[in-house]
Design a protein around this motif. Structure first.
Motif, PDB file in Angstrom:
ATOM      1  N   ALA A 178       0.823  -1.220   0.000  1.00  0.00           N
ATOM      2  CA  ALA A 178       0.000   0.000   0.000  1.00  0.00           C
ATOM      3  C   ALA A 178       0.853   1.264   0.000  1.00  0.00           C
ATOM      4  CB  ALA A 178      -0.940  -0.004   1.201  1.00  0.00           C
ATOM      5  N   ASN A 179       2.038   1.183   0.624  1.00  0.00           N
ATOM      6  CA  ASN A 179       2.943   2.336   0.702  1.00  0.00           C
ATOM      7  C   ASN A 179       4.000   2.334  -0.400  1.00  0.00           C
ATOM      8  OD1 ASN A 179       2.458   4.074   3.288  1.00  0.00           O
ATOM      9  ND2 ASN A 179       2.086   1.963   3.911  1.00  0.00           N
ATOM     10  N   LYS A 180       3.817   1.480  -1.405  1.00  0.00           N
ATOM     11  CA  LYS A 180       4.726   1.388  -2.547  1.00  0.00           C
ATOM     12  C   LYS A 180       6.179   1.113  -2.130  1.00  0.00           C
ATOM     13  CE  LYS A 180       1.928   4.393  -5.556  1.00  0.00           C
ATOM     14  NZ  LYS A 180       0.803   3.574  -5.600  1.00  0.00           N
ATOM     15  N   GLN A 181       6.320   0.248  -1.154  1.00  0.00           N
ATOM     16  CA  GLN A 181       7.641  -0.176  -0.677  1.00  0.00           C
ATOM     17  C   GLN A 181       7.917  -1.581  -1.216  1.00  0.00           C
ATOM     18  OE1 GLN A 181       9.907   1.623   1.144  1.00  0.00           O
ATOM     19  NE2 GLN A 181       8.519   3.355   0.846  1.00  0.00           N
ATOM     20  N   GLN A 182       8.176  -1.654  -2.530  1.00  0.00           N
ATOM     21  CA  GLN A 182       8.319  -2.941  -3.193  1.00  0.00           C
ATOM     22  C   GLN A 182       9.487  -3.775  -2.657  1.00  0.00           C
ATOM     23  OE1 GLN A 182       7.550  -0.103  -4.794  1.00  0.00           O
ATOM     24  NE2 GLN A 182       5.576  -0.592  -5.692  1.00  0.00           N
ATOM     25  N   GLY A 183      10.585  -3.150  -2.319  1.00  0.00           N
ATOM     26  CA  GLY A 183      11.725  -3.891  -1.779  1.00  0.00           C
ATOM     27  C   GLY A 183      11.353  -4.580  -0.475  1.00  0.00           C
ATOM     28  N   ILE A 184      10.657  -3.868   0.380  1.00  0.00           N
ATOM     29  CA  ILE A 184      10.198  -4.462   1.639  1.00  0.00           C
ATOM     30  C   ILE A 184       9.211  -5.579   1.338  1.00  0.00           C
ATOM     31  CG2 ILE A 184       8.851  -4.019   3.738  1.00  0.00           C
ATOM     32  CD1 ILE A 184      10.204  -1.227   3.818  1.00  0.00           C
ATOM     33  N   ALA A 185       8.273  -5.314   0.428  1.00  0.00           N
ATOM     34  CA  ALA A 185       7.273  -6.333   0.070  1.00  0.00           C
ATOM     35  C   ALA A 185       7.946  -7.592  -0.469  1.00  0.00           C
ATOM     36  CB  ALA A 185       6.270  -5.766  -0.936  1.00  0.00           C
ATOM     37  N   ASN A 186       8.993  -7.435  -1.275  1.00  0.00           N
ATOM     38  CA  ASN A 186       9.701  -8.594  -1.823  1.00  0.00           C
ATOM     39  C   ASN A 186      10.363  -9.418  -0.720  1.00  0.00           C
ATOM     40  OD1 ASN A 186       8.999  -8.006  -4.455  1.00  0.00           O
ATOM     41  ND2 ASN A 186      10.924  -6.955  -4.906  1.00  0.00           N
ATOM     42  N   PHE A 187      11.051  -8.759   0.200  1.00  0.00           N
ATOM     43  CA  PHE A 187      11.682  -9.465   1.316  1.00  0.00           C
ATOM     44  C   PHE A 187      10.626 -10.211   2.128  1.00  0.00           C
ATOM     45  CE2 PHE A 187      12.699  -9.483   5.866  1.00  0.00           C
ATOM     46  CZ  PHE A 187      13.812 -10.311   5.866  1.00  0.00           C
ATOM     47  N   ILE A 188       9.534  -9.528   2.415  1.00  0.00           N
ATOM     48  CA  ILE A 188       8.465 -10.119   3.225  1.00  0.00           C
ATOM     49  C   ILE A 188       7.809 -11.284   2.486  1.00  0.00           C
ATOM     50  CG2 ILE A 188       6.225  -9.683   4.321  1.00  0.00           C
ATOM     51  CD1 ILE A 188       8.652  -8.528   5.861  1.00  0.00           C
ATOM     52  N   ALA A 189       7.622 -11.156   1.177  1.00  0.00           N
ATOM     53  CA  ALA A 189       7.035 -12.260   0.396  1.00  0.00           C
ATOM     54  C   ALA A 189       7.907 -13.511   0.512  1.00  0.00           C
ATOM     55  CB  ALA A 189       6.862 -11.854  -1.061  1.00  0.00           C
ATOM     56  N   ASP A 190       9.218 -13.338   0.464  1.00  0.00           N
ATOM     57  CA  ASP A 190      10.123 -14.479   0.621  1.00  0.00           C
ATOM     58  C   ASP A 190      10.003 -15.094   2.017  1.00  0.00           C
ATOM     59  OD1 ASP A 190      11.068 -14.251  -1.965  1.00  0.00           O
ATOM     60  OD2 ASP A 190      12.893 -13.153  -1.384  1.00  0.00           O
ATOM     61  N   ARG A 191       9.858 -14.244   3.035  1.00  0.00           N
ATOM     62  CA  ARG A 191       9.705 -14.763   4.398  1.00  0.00           C
ATOM     63  C   ARG A 191       8.364 -15.470   4.558  1.00  0.00           C
ATOM     64  NH1 ARG A 191      13.652 -16.493   6.395  1.00  0.00           N
ATOM     65  NH2 ARG A 191      12.447 -16.758   8.294  1.00  0.00           N
ATOM     66  N   ILE A 192       7.321 -14.972   3.920  1.00  0.00           N
ATOM     67  CA  ILE A 192       6.025 -15.655   3.972  1.00  0.00           C
ATOM     68  C   ILE A 192       6.174 -17.061   3.402  1.00  0.00           C
ATOM     69  CG2 ILE A 192       3.686 -15.700   2.978  1.00  0.00           C
ATOM     70  CD1 ILE A 192       3.711 -12.596   3.221  1.00  0.00           C
ATOM     71  N   ASP A 193       6.822 -17.162   2.257  1.00  0.00           N
ATOM     72  CA  ASP A 193       7.032 -18.465   1.631  1.00  0.00           C
ATOM     73  C   ASP A 193       7.807 -19.390   2.569  1.00  0.00           C
ATOM     74  OD1 ASP A 193       6.850 -20.236  -0.719  1.00  0.00           O
ATOM     75  OD2 ASP A 193       9.026 -19.984  -0.782  1.00  0.00           O
ATOM     76  N   THR A 194       8.841 -18.878   3.195  1.00  0.00           N
ATOM     77  CA  THR A 194       9.647 -19.683   4.118  1.00  0.00           C
ATOM     78  C   THR A 194       8.817 -20.140   5.309  1.00  0.00           C
ATOM     79  OG1 THR A 194      11.689 -18.582   3.455  1.00  0.00           O
ATOM     80  CG2 THR A 194      11.697 -19.651   5.613  1.00  0.00           C
ATOM     81  N   HIS A 195       8.017 -19.240   5.887  1.00  0.00           N
ATOM     82  CA  HIS A 195       7.212 -19.621   7.057  1.00  0.00           C
ATOM     83  C   HIS A 195       6.061 -20.550   6.679  1.00  0.00           C
ATOM     84  CE1 HIS A 195       8.910 -17.744  10.641  1.00  0.00           C
ATOM     85  NE2 HIS A 195       9.434 -16.888   9.783  1.00  0.00           N
ATOM     86  N   GLU A 196       5.569 -20.453   5.466  1.00  0.00           N
ATOM     87  CA  GLU A 196       4.572 -21.435   5.019  1.00  0.00           C
ATOM     88  C   GLU A 196       5.205 -22.827   4.957  1.00  0.00           C
ATOM     89  OE1 GLU A 196       3.114 -19.623   1.411  1.00  0.00           O
ATOM     90  OE2 GLU A 196       1.536 -18.550   2.503  1.00  0.00           O
TER      91      GLU A 196
END
Length: 148
Positions: A116-134
């Motif tokens: 929502a805040n257009k922080q794509q770099g943060i979103a990318n890092f977090i997406a990878d962590r979501i995948d890892t925690h899944e």
């Protein structure tokens, strides 16, 4: 942006609590499956620990300071620590399953706010962590079925 900064602090606090749960289970696990679970919990805590520094650095990218103490950090946690020593592997796994769900909820909130805040770099890092925690969730659930 302040909401995103706060969500990252919640994520960092919850990640730290989950890290310690996994580490203390690594130290305290006993029984016939000791070797397997000592290694499993070790792999888990090492991955989680490795994510704490980059998570805190997300705050600095947003011009926010990281908490200066464990007390300050833990004001943000929504995940409860263990109050007693768990001795059954099944209980350890259930505790980590619940912790992982809470960390995933924190990750998803940060992802939504970063997007929502257009922080794509943060979103990318977090997406990878979501995948890892899944994946962690899958391994924990599969291991709990073996024992349960």
């Amino acid at each position: 942006m302040k909401e995103l900064q706060t969500a990252i602090k919640v994520l960092a606090a919850n990640t730290t609590v989950m890290y310690y749960k996994a580490h203390q289970f690594h130290w305290n696990v006993e029984g016939i499956e000791f070797t397997q679970f000592h290694e499993f919990f070790g792999d888990l805590y090492e991955d989680i620990y490795g994510s704490i520094d980059p998570t805190m650095e997300l705050l600095r990218k947003l011009d926010e300071y990281a908490p200066v103490s464990i007390d300050e950090l833990y004001k943000y946690k929504t995940l409860e620590e263990e109050k007693t020593r768990l001795t059954l592997i099944a209980d350890m796994l259930e505790s980590l399953i619940a912790a992982n769900k809470e960390v995933l909820a924190s990750l998803n909130k940060v992802f939504d706010l970063a997007t929502a805040n257009k922080q794509q770099g943060i979103a990318n890092f977090i997406a990878d962590r979501i995948d890892t925690h899944e994946k962690h969730g899958w391994f924990l659930r599969a291991s709990a079925k073996k024992i349960g």
